[in-house]
Design an enzyme around this catalytic site. Structure first.
Site, mmCIF file in Angstrom:
data_model
loop_
_atom_site.group_PDB
_atom_site.id
_atom_site.type_symbol
_atom_site.label_atom_id
_atom_site.label_comp_id
_atom_site.label_asym_id
_atom_site.label_seq_id
_atom_site.Cartn_x
_atom_site.Cartn_y
_atom_site.Cartn_z
ATOM 1 N N PHE A 158 0.956 -1.284 0.325
ATOM 2 C CA PHE A 158 0.376 0.235 -0.345
ATOM 3 C C PHE A 158 0.445 1.221 -0.064
ATOM 4 O O PHE A 158 0.902 2.127 -0.809
ATOM 5 C CB PHE A 158 -0.824 -0.450 0.752
ATOM 6 C CG PHE A 158 -2.325 0.987 1.759
ATOM 7 C CD1 PHE A 158 -2.183 2.253 -0.075
ATOM 8 C CD2 PHE A 158 -2.286 1.842 2.479
ATOM 9 C CE1 PHE A 158 -3.267 2.833 0.788
ATOM 10 C CE2 PHE A 158 -2.980 2.976 2.773
ATOM 11 C CZ PHE A 158 -3.222 3.927 1.926
ATOM 12 N N ASN A 165 6.881 -9.543 -1.107
ATOM 13 C CA ASN A 165 6.619 -10.978 -0.563
ATOM 14 C C ASN A 165 5.561 -11.193 -1.745
ATOM 15 O O ASN A 165 4.164 -10.259 -1.251
ATOM 16 C CB ASN A 165 6.629 -11.803 0.348
ATOM 17 C CG ASN A 165 5.609 -12.334 0.138
ATOM 18 O OD1 ASN A 165 5.909 -13.833 -0.950
ATOM 19 N ND2 ASN A 165 5.737 -13.421 1.851
ATOM 20 N N SER A 186 2.151 -5.679 8.369
ATOM 21 C CA SER A 186 1.507 -4.936 9.293
ATOM 22 C C SER A 186 -0.328 -4.845 9.991
ATOM 23 O O SER A 186 -1.195 -3.738 10.271
ATOM 24 C CB SER A 186 0.448 -3.622 8.168
ATOM 25 O OG SER A 186 0.115 -3.832 7.223
ATOM 26 N N TYR A 231 2.226 -6.072 17.020
ATOM 27 C CA TYR A 231 2.649 -5.289 16.033
ATOM 28 C C TYR A 231 2.912 -4.429 16.102
ATOM 29 O O TYR A 231 4.069 -3.482 15.866
ATOM 30 C CB TYR A 231 1.880 -5.404 14.797
ATOM 31 C CG TYR A 231 1.311 -3.893 14.098
ATOM 32 C CD1 TYR A 231 2.607 -3.845 13.135
ATOM 33 C CD2 TYR A 231 1.184 -2.625 14.088
ATOM 34 C CE1 TYR A 231 2.961 -3.237 11.984
ATOM 35 C CE2 TYR A 231 1.309 -2.116 13.382
ATOM 36 C CZ TYR A 231 2.102 -2.351 11.990
ATOM 37 O OH TYR A 231 2.196 -1.069 11.966
ATOM 38 N N LYS A 241 7.287 -2.463 16.313
ATOM 39 C CA LYS A 241 7.268 -1.187 15.680
ATOM 40 C C LYS A 241 8.212 -0.157 16.623
ATOM 41 O O LYS A 241 8.730 0.786 16.699
ATOM 42 C CB LYS A 241 6.188 -0.510 15.230
ATOM 43 C CG LYS A 241 5.629 -0.790 13.845
ATOM 44 C CD LYS A 241 6.903 -0.591 12.773
ATOM 45 C CE LYS A 241 6.096 -1.644 11.582
ATOM 46 N NZ LYS A 241 7.280 -1.185 10.545
ATOM 47 N N VAL A 268 -3.780 5.771 7.851
ATOM 48 C CA VAL A 268 -3.461 6.003 6.528
ATOM 49 C C VAL A 268 -4.718 5.105 5.306
ATOM 50 O O VAL A 268 -4.819 4.436 5.566
ATOM 51 C CB VAL A 268 -2.044 5.299 6.179
ATOM 52 C CG1 VAL A 268 -1.872 5.550 4.660
ATOM 53 C CG2 VAL A 268 -0.900 5.776 7.003
ATOM 54 N N LYS A 301 -5.017 -5.697 1.046
ATOM 55 C CA LYS A 301 -5.155 -4.859 2.261
ATOM 56 C C LYS A 301 -6.496 -6.639 2.721
ATOM 57 O O LYS A 301 -6.324 -6.440 4.210
ATOM 58 C CB LYS A 301 -4.775 -4.350 2.970
ATOM 59 C CG LYS A 301 -3.745 -3.607 2.439
ATOM 60 C CD LYS A 301 -3.739 -2.555 3.625
ATOM 61 C CE LYS A 301 -3.086 -2.666 4.488
ATOM 62 N NZ LYS A 301 -3.377 -1.462 5.377
ATOM 63 N N TYR A 323 -8.144 -2.262 20.830
ATOM 64 C CA TYR A 323 -8.441 -1.112 19.939
ATOM 65 C C TYR A 323 -8.340 0.731 20.360
ATOM 66 O O TYR A 323 -8.560 1.266 21.440
ATOM 67 C CB TYR A 323 -9.763 -1.532 19.702
ATOM 68 C CG TYR A 323 -10.648 -0.708 18.371
ATOM 69 C CD1 TYR A 323 -10.780 -1.573 16.473
ATOM 70 C CD2 TYR A 323 -11.449 0.818 18.545
ATOM 71 C CE1 TYR A 323 -10.974 -0.703 15.703
ATOM 72 C CE2 TYR A 323 -11.759 0.800 16.924
ATOM 73 C CZ TYR A 323 -11.538 0.623 16.148
ATOM 74 O OH TYR A 323 -11.944 1.109 14.753
#
EC number: 5.1.3.20
Length: 308
Positions: free
Chosen positions: A10, A32, A79, A139, A143, A169, A177, A271
């Site tokens: 993306f 990939n 991601s 995840y 980062k 984004v 995705k 969330y």
């Protein structure tokens, strides 16, 4: 040459497009393509070469040379905030990034990489400081840990190292995705199928910093051109509601009544209900361009998605 990892993904493919718009075609895309549908993101772009992500990192670890490299944009990662295989995530996102970072540092190649607003977690303050960082999933932790690693080596770096904490984004080239695509993407699909657009129950209280992918690519390019180092939030600086996204989609199509569906149990406590980038640090670099609002960006995105 310029290397873009995740270049068929993306944000990576949008960076390739921005480089093409500058006249750069000497681009090595690393990705990939096991999910072969991602090829579609590259069809209208000009690149010099493609390399599989595993072959590429093997070459990096071996110290192979790729000729003169002007910059590396490292967008490749898992991601999915819903992925809980921590061994896989840490290998794919953290260890891979460290190897590539040191390759670039040793050769003084400018290195720009994707961090994430997921490094913050449940906070009302989104400033690039340790006290506000507390990821809610593995995840986000991968980062966060790489950001910490970069912070420790930045004082010794002789070439630019720059991380961007991407907020929510959305925009062109995210079709592959699936469930992780933006709300705007899913709402558009629902309307095209003749359904009403659906939001989670309670989402009227959720506000996110939705940032258009074209703006994200523009910041990456500007920071490369200006030799910027550091870790920066990359959002609009304004939180808007999911309803605002839905309203923009409905307005574009001229039809649809917004419905609510139950909030998924597996997302509760994991969330982020609120995100809003503090752009003070990014603006201090001299970057002064405006960011698209949800109404502006979603309208442009709908036109792209529904082009004939």
């Amino acid at each position: 040459m310029i290397i873009v990892t995740g270049g068929a993904g993306f944000i990576g493919s949008n960076i390739v497009k921005a480089l093409n718009d500058l006249g750069r075609k000497d681009i090595l895309v690393v990705d990939n393509l096991k999910d072969g549908t991602k090829f579609a993101n590259l069809v209208d772009l000009d690149i010099a070469d493609y390399c599989d992500k595993e072959d590429f990192i093997a070459s990096i670890i071996a110290g192979d040379e790729f000729g003169d490299i002007d910059a590396v944009f490292h967008e490749g990662a898992c991601s999915a905030t819903t992925e809980w295989d921590g061994k896989y995530i840490m290998h794919n996102n953290y260890e891979y990034s460290k190897e590539l970072l040191h390759y670039c540092l040793d050769r003084e190649i400018p290195f720009f990489y994707a961090s994430s607003a997921a490094t913050y977690g449940d906070t009302k303050v989104f400033r690039e400081e340790r006290e506000f960082e507390g990821p809610l999933n593995v995840y986000g932790y991968s980062k966060f840990l790489f950001d910490q690693y970069v912070r420790n080596i930045l004082p010794e770096a002789k070439s630019p190292v720059c991380g961007f904490r991407y907020f929510n984004v959305y925009g062109p080239r995210e079709n592959h995705k699936g469930s992780m695509a933006s709300v705007a993407f899913h709402l558009n699909n629902q309307i095209l199928k003749g359904e009403n657009p659906k939001l989670f129950a309670g989402s009227e209280g959720f506000r996110r910093d939705f940032v258009y992918v074209g703006d994200v690519a523009a910041v990456n390019i500007w920071c490369w051109q200006n030799g910027i180092s550091g870790i920066y939030n990359l959002g609009t600086g304004n939180a808007e509601s999911f309803r605002a996204v839905a309203d923009a989609v409905v307005k574009f199509h001229g039809k649809g009544e917004i419905e609510t569906i139950p909030f998924p149990e597996h997302l509760k406590s994991r969330y982020q209900e609120y995100t809003q980038a503090d752009l003070t640090k990014l603006r201090s670099t001299g970057y002064d361009k405006p960011f698209k609002t949800v109404a502006e960006g979603v309208t442009e995105y709908m036109a792209w998605l529904n082009r004939k």
